[in-house]
Design a protein around this motif. Sequence first.
Motif, PDB file in Angstrom:
ATOM      1  N   GLN A 158       3.852  11.832   1.713  1.00 18.12           N
ATOM      2  CA  GLN A 158       3.797  12.693   2.890  1.00 18.12           C
ATOM      3  C   GLN A 158       2.855  12.127   3.946  1.00 18.12           C
ATOM      4  O   GLN A 158       3.145  12.189   5.145  1.00 18.12           O
ATOM      5  CB  GLN A 158       3.387  14.117   2.511  1.00 18.12           C
ATOM      6  N   THR A 159       1.740  11.565   3.527  1.00 24.45           N
ATOM      7  CA  THR A 159       0.799  10.952   4.471  1.00 24.45           C
ATOM      8  C   THR A 159       1.454   9.794   5.215  1.00 24.45           C
ATOM      9  O   THR A 159       1.314   9.667   6.439  1.00 24.45           O
ATOM     10  CB  THR A 159      -0.470  10.468   3.731  1.00 24.45           C
ATOM     11  N   ASP A 169       3.963  11.301   7.663  1.00 29.15           N
ATOM     12  CA  ASP A 169       3.273  11.928   8.792  1.00 29.15           C
ATOM     13  C   ASP A 169       2.782  10.885   9.790  1.00 29.15           C
ATOM     14  O   ASP A 169       2.929  11.045  11.005  1.00 29.15           O
ATOM     15  CB  ASP A 169       2.095  12.777   8.313  1.00 29.15           C
ATOM     16  N   ASP A 170       2.209   9.811   9.273  1.00 25.49           N
ATOM     17  CA  ASP A 170       1.723   8.730  10.133  1.00 25.49           C
ATOM     18  C   ASP A 170       2.890   8.091  10.890  1.00 25.49           C
ATOM     19  O   ASP A 170       2.794   7.817  12.083  1.00 25.49           O
ATOM     20  CB  ASP A 170       0.981   7.689   9.296  1.00 25.49           C
ATOM     21  N   ARG A 221       5.777   9.504  11.620  1.00 23.43           N
ATOM     22  CA  ARG A 221       6.274  10.477  12.592  1.00 23.43           C
ATOM     23  C   ARG A 221       5.426  10.443  13.864  1.00 23.43           C
ATOM     24  O   ARG A 221       5.939  10.558  14.976  1.00 23.43           O
ATOM     25  CB  ARG A 221       6.277  11.880  11.991  1.00 23.43           C
ATOM     26  N   ASP A 222       4.109  10.270  13.694  1.00 22.13           N
ATOM     27  CA  ASP A 222       3.201  10.270  14.837  1.00 22.13           C
ATOM     28  C   ASP A 222       3.223   8.961  15.631  1.00 22.13           C
ATOM     29  O   ASP A 222       2.930   8.970  16.828  1.00 22.13           O
ATOM     30  CB  ASP A 222       1.767  10.542  14.371  1.00 22.13           C
TER      31      ASP A 222
END
Length: 118
Positions: free
Chosen positions: A7-8, A11-12, A14-15
């Motif tokens: 997930q990390t 998330d990274d 996605r950003d």
Amino acid sequence: MTGNRVQTLLDDMRDHQTDHFAIVSRVREIVLRSGPSISEEIKYGGILFSARAPFCGVFSYAGHVTLEFSEGAALPDRHGVLLGQGKLRRHIKLLTVSDIDDRHVADYVALAQQAADA
């Protein structure tokens, strides 16, 4: 813990790489739906998927995403999309989300997952 690391990474991505995030997320969905015993972990800078054995991984590079098959040289290449000349590994290069369907990713994932379970 593995789920948190995945997930990390997502998330990274996605950003910072929204186009790659969309590709990786869709490929991940396909792989996780390919069998009931699929696990995932962060390894080699991407997401590595395993059944009885590791069978594929999705990796984001500067200009593209690849879906790499551990034993890809043994897979039938019905659609002529597998790349690579190594002894074992092959990959599919993905530039857009539409490449996932155009390059028959689900077919290759199913073949690789079945081979890993054999």
